[in-house]
Design an enzyme around this catalytic site. Structure first.
Site, mmCIF file in Angstrom:
data_model
loop_
_atom_site.group_PDB
_atom_site.id
_atom_site.type_symbol
_atom_site.label_atom_id
_atom_site.label_comp_id
_atom_site.label_asym_id
_atom_site.label_seq_id
_atom_site.Cartn_x
_atom_site.Cartn_y
_atom_site.Cartn_z
ATOM 1 N N ASP A 121 0.988 10.394 3.374
ATOM 2 C CA ASP A 121 1.640 11.299 4.318
ATOM 3 C C ASP A 121 0.633 12.303 4.846
ATOM 4 O OD1 ASP A 121 3.570 12.411 5.826
ATOM 5 O OD2 ASP A 121 4.670 13.345 4.184
ATOM 6 N N CYS A 144 32.687 45.219 -3.148
ATOM 7 C CA CYS A 144 33.416 46.360 -3.704
ATOM 8 C C CYS A 144 32.980 47.699 -3.128
ATOM 9 C CB CYS A 144 33.296 46.379 -5.228
ATOM 10 S SG CYS A 144 31.694 46.941 -5.816
ATOM 11 N N LYS A 170 10.474 3.585 3.724
ATOM 12 C CA LYS A 170 10.409 5.048 3.655
ATOM 13 C C LYS A 170 11.231 5.576 2.486
ATOM 14 C CE LYS A 170 9.573 7.371 7.194
ATOM 15 N NZ LYS A 170 8.522 8.127 7.866
ATOM 16 N N CYS A 191 33.501 45.621 -9.915
ATOM 17 C CA CYS A 191 33.270 44.785 -8.733
ATOM 18 C C CYS A 191 34.028 43.463 -8.879
ATOM 19 C CB CYS A 191 31.782 44.505 -8.567
ATOM 20 S SG CYS A 191 31.427 43.438 -7.164
ATOM 21 N N TYR A 219 -7.358 2.258 5.550
ATOM 22 C CA TYR A 219 -6.463 1.155 5.197
ATOM 23 C C TYR A 219 -6.469 -0.005 6.181
ATOM 24 C CZ TYR A 219 -3.568 4.209 8.128
ATOM 25 O OH TYR A 219 -3.107 5.017 9.124
ATOM 26 N N GLU A 270 0.846 -1.198 0.000
ATOM 27 C CA GLU A 270 0.000 0.000 0.000
ATOM 28 C C GLU A 270 0.874 1.238 0.000
ATOM 29 O OE1 GLU A 270 -2.566 -0.090 3.394
ATOM 30 O OE2 GLU A 270 -3.234 -2.132 2.970
ATOM 31 N N LYS A 280 2.092 4.650 1.417
ATOM 32 C CA LYS A 280 2.082 5.232 2.759
ATOM 33 C C LYS A 280 1.701 6.703 2.619
ATOM 34 C CE LYS A 280 4.714 5.338 7.030
ATOM 35 N NZ LYS A 280 4.495 6.736 7.362
ATOM 36 N N CYS A 307 24.584 45.199 -7.491
ATOM 37 C CA CYS A 307 25.727 46.056 -7.265
ATOM 38 C C CYS A 307 25.987 46.768 -8.589
ATOM 39 C CB CYS A 307 26.928 45.191 -6.878
ATOM 40 S SG CYS A 307 28.505 45.989 -7.180
ATOM 41 N N CYS A 333 27.665 47.222 -1.801
ATOM 42 C CA CYS A 333 28.103 45.874 -2.184
ATOM 43 C C CYS A 333 29.139 45.361 -1.167
ATOM 44 C CB CYS A 333 28.717 45.913 -3.580
ATOM 45 S SG CYS A 333 29.478 44.353 -4.047
HETATM 46 S S1 IVH Z 1 -0.979 0.620 8.592
HETATM 47 C C1 IVH Z 1 -0.416 -1.027 12.934
HETATM 48 N N1 IVH Z 1 -1.161 1.606 6.167
HETATM 49 O O1 IVH Z 1 1.865 5.426 8.761
HETATM 50 C C2 IVH Z 1 -0.163 -0.397 11.605
HETATM 51 N N2 IVH Z 1 -0.373 3.007 7.915
HETATM 52 O O2 IVH Z 1 3.744 4.534 11.528
HETATM 53 C C3 IVH Z 1 -1.178 0.604 11.244
HETATM 54 N N3 IVH Z 1 0.100 5.302 7.205
HETATM 55 O O3 IVH Z 1 0.530 6.102 11.859
HETATM 56 C C4 IVH Z 1 -0.730 1.429 10.119
HETATM 57 N N4 IVH Z 1 -0.468 5.039 5.098
HETATM 58 O O4 IVH Z 1 -0.619 7.102 9.910
HETATM 59 C C5 IVH Z 1 -0.822 1.842 7.448
HETATM 60 N N5 IVH Z 1 -1.444 2.366 4.003
HETATM 61 C C6 IVH Z 1 -1.103 2.594 5.273
HETATM 62 C C7 IVH Z 1 -0.644 3.853 5.715
HETATM 63 C C8 IVH Z 1 -0.284 4.024 7.050
HETATM 64 C C9 IVH Z 1 -0.031 5.893 6.017
HETATM 65 C C10 IVH Z 1 0.631 5.956 8.417
HETATM 66 C C11 IVH Z 1 -0.231 5.815 9.614
HETATM 67 C C12 IVH Z 1 0.662 5.325 10.726
HETATM 68 C C13 IVH Z 1 2.030 5.478 10.146
HETATM 69 C C14 IVH Z 1 2.915 4.313 10.498
#
Ligand code: IVH
Length: 671
Positions: A120, A412, A315, A432, A227, A116, A118, A427, A409
């Site tokens: 942000d 100079c 990450k 210069c 998720y 999946e 992640k 300047c 400047c």
């Molecule tokens: S699973 C027990 N899936 O990432 C695990 N987390 O430190 C539950 N996050 O605090 C998290 N996308 O805010 C999961 N597809 C995803 C995610 C996701 C973002 C964030 C979530 C969590 C942090 C993990």
């Protein structure tokens, strides 16, 4: 009388169902079936009925999504099941170790994973009782979070009731985020209103969700992906995929880029893919989450104190970092432009240590209110130059100092002027030393005359000792003179003389670029050299003739004419020619290359695997193509490498064909 009230209640119930259905079509499926006006009519009818019968208002009514009055503060709530965090991996090696550990612990050879994105944003938990949304909270410390129910209700894609119709208990977990393109607009509005800017979409999402006034939250472009299921006493699932499928059927927004893979190799491929493509999404992702699919395995694996053993977060390299501005210095460029520069506490960022960041100009500093002593967030813009994104206002102590652009400047002592309507201060000193030094460094730089060894320390000494006053003096230097400088032995002096000698033959295009004529970059220089063939012809070209060349606009033409009108400049060129610097096309015969890319204009963005940027550009040109620095309707192809920049988005907007490195090589006949 009883009948009337039953009718009203039924009508209210019917309206709520219909409205929620249309919300779902619009916000979750992105596929509305009625017009906005029709939707408004339904909403209005419901609001009127509820106004006449307030006794029927329930918290899950669609009218309550933007109801609520500002709260005094947030109540703390205890999660039914703690919200854990994930262990992080920063390399594929760590992912393989994770996979080995998983397989060892459950004693199997193969494990399926769900990959999946992640997201942000900000983790939240939604609580349903009796199939209805009753409460939502931030992650907080994982055990307790803040009650942000009123604010979550304003996110239209969150169902107020489970679409399956089940009257069950359920906690679902997900990430609230801000839409990237809308984030930019929001910041622009804040800038105009003189309000502090958000550093990134994540901070903006967190700030918006933690608003005491839900009307403010409602005005922010937030959305959510769910998720995971946190708690479901009434329903069991076999696999994580099945749980995600269920979430979808219950009306939740689930990310469409989820992929079930047979093993860690394919999971790594997924990470590579999204590392490359993350900029194509309209939300920020900071990595990939890899989860064991089989829930029995998940149970067997269990968790440590902080995180489950069945999942890991890969990450991506961070693009932002936090550091302190120790000082703001001013640099003088070769055109006399004064550029303020932040001197930072060194921090690691995307693979290098950053200790300076450009602050562009005074207006930039004012608009972000950057002061000496401030803690700031920096990011890498494009590929290389770090810049300050925003100030961390919470870290202000009151001891920070404002920056003042010097009126003289620093190099100079000449006056610094800032013309009406211009952002840059310059300047005006004709002599210069900084301008001369920067000019010479540019002249000797790799893409210009490419004189190896001619760096800042050496050029500084050459100027100080009066050995060089303009470009032409470079070609009069002797090995003895150079050997007499600090940190210069006989051998290095000899090497430098050879490098200078070699640079005589670079040819017209590179020489033109090296001269540093304003608005004449590499591309324009090449066009000029191609069109005129000799320095004499260019020096004597008239404005009309110049602007008749397609690539040359009025501004460039004017700049070229006024450069060569200057007697001093003509003198430098005369002396360069007398020193044997080539004023025509380079002599060395170019190898015969098929002109496969003839007439096509390319734009490159992102890092390529097999080439440096210069090598790729060179290849395109040798095969007859052209390279441009920006995407326009005239662009034929955009070649996209790793971590592409905004040029990629622009290409998509304009519908310009996009090539991967592989596809580009095929087109060039190299594969
Ligand atoms: S699973 C027990 N899936 O990432 C695990 N987390 O430190 C539950 N996050 O605090 C998290 N996308 O805010 C999961 N597809 C995803 C995610 C996701 C973002 C964030 C979530 C969590 C942090 C993990």
């Amino acid at each position: 009388m009883a009948d009337v009230s039953t009718d009203v209640r039924e009508r209210i119930e019917k309206l709520r169902e219909e409205i929620e259905y249309h919300n779902y079509r619009y916000y979750v499926l992105d596929d509305p079936v009625i017009s906005d006006a029709e939707f408004d009519l339904l909403m209005r009818e419901l609001a009127e009925l509820e106004a006449r019968h307030p006794e029927y208002i329930t918290p899950d009514s669609p009218t309550q999504r933007v109801g609520g009055k500002p709260a005094e503060g947030f109540a703390t709530i205890v999660h039914n099941v703690p919200m854990m965090s994930l262990q992080n991996a920063y390399s594929f090696q760590e992912l393989r170790e994770f996979d080995e550990r998983v397989r060892r612990l459950i004693r199997v050879d193969h494990v399926e994973y769900v990959c999946e994105l992640k997201i942000d944003g900000l983790a939240i938990s939604l609580e349903y009782r009796d199939g209805r949304f009753v409460r939502g909270a931030t992650r907080g410390d994982g055990v307790t979070g803040e009650d942000v129910t009123h604010n979550l209700r304003t996110i239209r894609s969150i169902p107020m009731r489970l679409r399956t119709g089940e009257r069950i208990r359920l906690d679902v977990r997900g990430e609230v985020y801000m839409i990237k393109s809308e984030f930019e607009k929001l910041n622009e509005e804040r800038r105009k209103a003189g309000e502090p800017l958000f550093a990134n979409p994540r901070n903006a999402a967190a700030g918006s969700l933690r608003q005491l006034d839900p009307r403010v939250t409602a005005s922010r472009p937030l959305d959510i992906f769910l998720y995971a299921i946190g708690f479901s006493p009434d329903r069991r699932f076999e696999t994580h995929m099945e749980a995600l499928q269920y979430l979808k059927s219950a009306g939740f927004r689930v990310n469409p880029n989820i992929r079930l893979v047979p093993g860690i190799d394919e999971a790594i491929e997924y990470c590579e893919e999204w590392g490359r493509n993350r900029d194509t999404l309209d939300y920020e992702i900071d990595g990939v989450v890899i989860k064991v699919n089989d829930l029995r395995y998940q149970e067997m694996l269990g968790a440590t104190a902080k995180s489950p053993r069945w999942a890991i977060a890969y990450k991506f390299e961070a693009r932002q970092a936090t550091t302190v501005v120790r000082d703001i210095k001013v640099q003088v460029g070769r055109t006399g432009a004064l550029t303020p520069l932040a001197i930072l506490d060194p921090v690691k960022l995307a693979g290098s240590v950053v200790s300076r960041a450009t602050l562009h100009n005074e207006d930039f500093i004012r608009s972000k209110d950057i002061r000496i002593g401030d803690t700031v967030i920096i990011q890498k813009a494009g590929d290389v130059i770090p810049e300050v994104v925003s100030v961390v206002a919470a870290k202000r102590t009151g001891r920070e100092r404002e920056f003042v652009m010097p009126s003289r400047c620093p190099e100079c002592g000449a006056d610094v002027v800032r013309l009406e309507g211009e952002a840059v201060a310059r300047c005006v000193g004709l002599k210069c030393p900084a301008q001369l030094r920067e000019g010479i460094l540019h002249f000797a730089s790799r893409d210009a005359m490419d004189i190896e060894g001619m760096g800042p320390a050496l050029v500084g000494q050459l100027l100080e000792r009066g050995l060089v006053h303009d470009f032409s003096d470079i070609y009069k230097l002797t090995a003895e003179q150079i050997a007499g400088l600090e940190r210069m032995g006989k051998k290095s002096a000899q090497n430098l003389i050879e490098a200078i000698d070699e640079s005589r033959g670079r040819g017209l295009a590179r020489l033109l670029y090296a001269l540093g004529i304003r608005h004449v970059g590499e591309n324009v220089a090449r066009v000029l050299a191609e069109h005129f063939g000799s320095m004499d012809a260019i020096m004597n070209a008239r404005y009309d003739e110049l602007v008749s060349i397609p690539e040359i606009g009025p501004k460039i033409a004017e700049s070229i004419v006024s450069f060569f009108a200057e007697e001093a400049n003509r003198g430098v060129i005369k002396r360069l020619a007398e020193s044997g610097v080539l004023m025509g096309r380079p002599q060395a015969p170019q190898e015969q290359v098929p002109q496969t890319l003839a007439g096509k204009t390319f734009v490159l963005t992102g890092a390529l695997e097999g080439f440096t940027r210069e090598e790729a550009e060179d290849l395109i040109r040798r095969m007859g193509g052209r390279v441009s620095g920006s995407v326009s309707r005239k662009t034929d192809y955009v070649v996209v490498g790793r971590d592409p920049g905004s040029k990629y988005d622009r290409a998509r907007e304009l519908g310009i064909p996009i090539l991967s490195e592989e596809e580009f090589l095929k087109m060039a006949g190299k594969r």
